[in-house]
Design an enzyme around this catalytic site. Structure first.
Site, PDB file in Angstrom:
ATOM      1  N   TYR A  48      12.289  -9.563 -26.265  1.00 39.87           N
ATOM      2  CA  TYR A  48      12.907  -9.726 -27.657  1.00 39.87           C
ATOM      3  C   TYR A  48      12.475  -9.832 -29.048  1.00 39.87           C
ATOM      4  O   TYR A  48      12.464 -10.838 -29.482  1.00 39.87           O
ATOM      5  CB  TYR A  48      14.192 -10.367 -27.307  1.00 39.87           C
ATOM      6  CG  TYR A  48      14.743 -10.193 -25.856  1.00 39.87           C
ATOM      7  CD1 TYR A  48      13.983  -9.140 -24.713  1.00 39.87           C
ATOM      8  CD2 TYR A  48      15.796 -11.044 -25.570  1.00 39.87           C
ATOM      9  CE1 TYR A  48      14.137  -9.279 -23.554  1.00 39.87           C
ATOM     10  CE2 TYR A  48      15.856 -10.759 -24.029  1.00 39.87           C
ATOM     11  CZ  TYR A  48      15.862  -9.998 -22.510  1.00 39.87           C
ATOM     12  OH  TYR A  48      15.829 -10.337 -21.845  1.00 39.87           O
ATOM     13  N   HIS A  88       9.957 -13.657 -16.239  1.00 35.78           N
ATOM     14  CA  HIS A  88      10.246 -12.349 -16.630  1.00 35.78           C
ATOM     15  C   HIS A  88       9.121 -11.561 -15.998  1.00 35.78           C
ATOM     16  O   HIS A  88       7.969 -11.666 -16.686  1.00 35.78           O
ATOM     17  CB  HIS A  88      10.533 -12.804 -18.106  1.00 35.78           C
ATOM     18  CG  HIS A  88      11.227 -11.473 -18.926  1.00 35.78           C
ATOM     19  ND1 HIS A  88      10.877 -11.272 -20.248  1.00 35.78           N
ATOM     20  CD2 HIS A  88      12.047 -10.953 -18.504  1.00 35.78           C
ATOM     21  CE1 HIS A  88      11.714 -10.757 -20.240  1.00 35.78           C
ATOM     22  NE2 HIS A  88      11.917  -9.781 -19.376  1.00 35.78           N
TER      23      HIS A  88
END
Length: 318
Positions: free
Chosen positions: A54, A139
């Site tokens: 992010y 992830h």
């Protein structure tokens, strides 16, 4: 209100998703990001999720700074992408090409090896400014299932056994590979994005498996990237322009919701919590205003009659 958790971690019904404060799609200032986190804290939000992905670490740095000195919350980050120098800096670096409005002075390198996972977590702790996190999620290992199962998971499970982290999970926007983790490992938690929503219940087999095994689920992407985020549906579905068919279906759902005095976003936020495996709905926000709006969605009860009517009209699976 918290639900029974994992590894001694109590999981609240609402979590803060940190992608927007990593400048997802559009940039926000440091002050705006801090205000969003502070508003979440004031609203009683006690689960905060982020990732190196992010904003090339920006979300982790901002979240860590905003939470510094606070306690009593659940902190989650992710492993699988290492951030390495891109070889260019300043204006020459350009902008990131993976959806975040940040300088591309670093690039992401997939690495689900044991050493890569340990390095990723160590670097995340440094950016967050904390000695440990509660939950570490593997992830998006879509293209790396063997490494994720045989190297990343054992590495994190060892850290869990040592008490370095409290829970191990996997975060993905598909359900099939997470189901393998549920079957083949002693995983604690799944973050499932976009696959158990008012418009897409394809992840139901995974949730049922989680319920059987005692694995808790963090439901993310409940607005399917935007289509379910407003009272009158429009915009994107899974980050692509929504088809006319999907917009029409969302509109039909919104009409039923309106008859029950419920908004479409309110129903979208409440829907995943109907499943016994789902502990938390994680909603991203980039401003204090968005945070307060998100928190208010779960403050208002949604009656069973709404779900019954959606099923009766063929808009929701029974």
């Amino acid at each position: 209100m918290a639900t029974p958790g994992v590894g001694g971690v109590e999981l609240p019904r609402l979590g803060f998703g940190g992608a927007p404060i990593g400048n997802l799609f559009t940039a926000v200032t440091d002050d705006e990001a801090r205000a969003a986190v502070e508003a979440a804290w004031e609203a009683g939000v006690r689960l905060y999720d982020t990732a190196p992905h992010y904003g090339l670490g920006l979300s982790e740095r901002r979240l860590g700074a905003a939470l510094a000195g606070r306690s009593g919350h659940v902190l989650s980050t992710k492993v699988g992408r290492l951030l390495v120098p891109s070889g260019t800096a300043g204006e020459a670096a350009g902008r990131d090409d993976e959806g975040f409005d940040v300088p591309a002075d670093r690039r992401r390198v997939w690495d689900f090896s044991r050493d890569g996972v340990l390095r990723s977590l160590e670097e995340s702790l440094e950016r967050l400014g904390v000695p440990s996190v509660d939950i570490a999620l593997i992830h998006d290992p879509d293209g790396h299932p063997r490494e994720a199962l045989e190297e990343a998971y054992p590495a994190l499970a060892s850290l869990r056994d040592q008490g370095v982290i409290r829970a191990v999970g996997v975060g993905m926007n598909q359900w099939e590979l997470p189901a393998r983790f549920v079957r083949e490992t002693d995983i604690d938690v799944i973050m499932l994005a976009g696959r158990y929503t008012l418009l897409d219940q394809s992840g139901l087999p995974l949730l049922d498996a989680c319920a059987e095994r005692g694995v808790r689920v963090l439901a993310a992407g409940v607005f399917n990237s935007g289509l379910l985020a407003t009272d009158r549906p429009s915009g994107t579905f899974d980050y692509q322009p929504a088809s006319a068919e999907l917009v029409a279906r969302a509109g039909d759902i919104a009409a039923v919701c309106e008859r029950h005095g419920v908004t479409l976003p309110q129903a979208a936020a409440a829907f995943p919590l109907r499943h016994p495996a789902v502990a938390t709905v994680v909603l991203g926000a980039r401003s204090a205003t968005e945070v307060r709006r998100n928190a208010s969605l779960l403050d208002r009860p949604v009656t069973g009659e709404l779900w019954d009517d959606l099923i009766a009209e063929g808009l929701l699976a029974a």
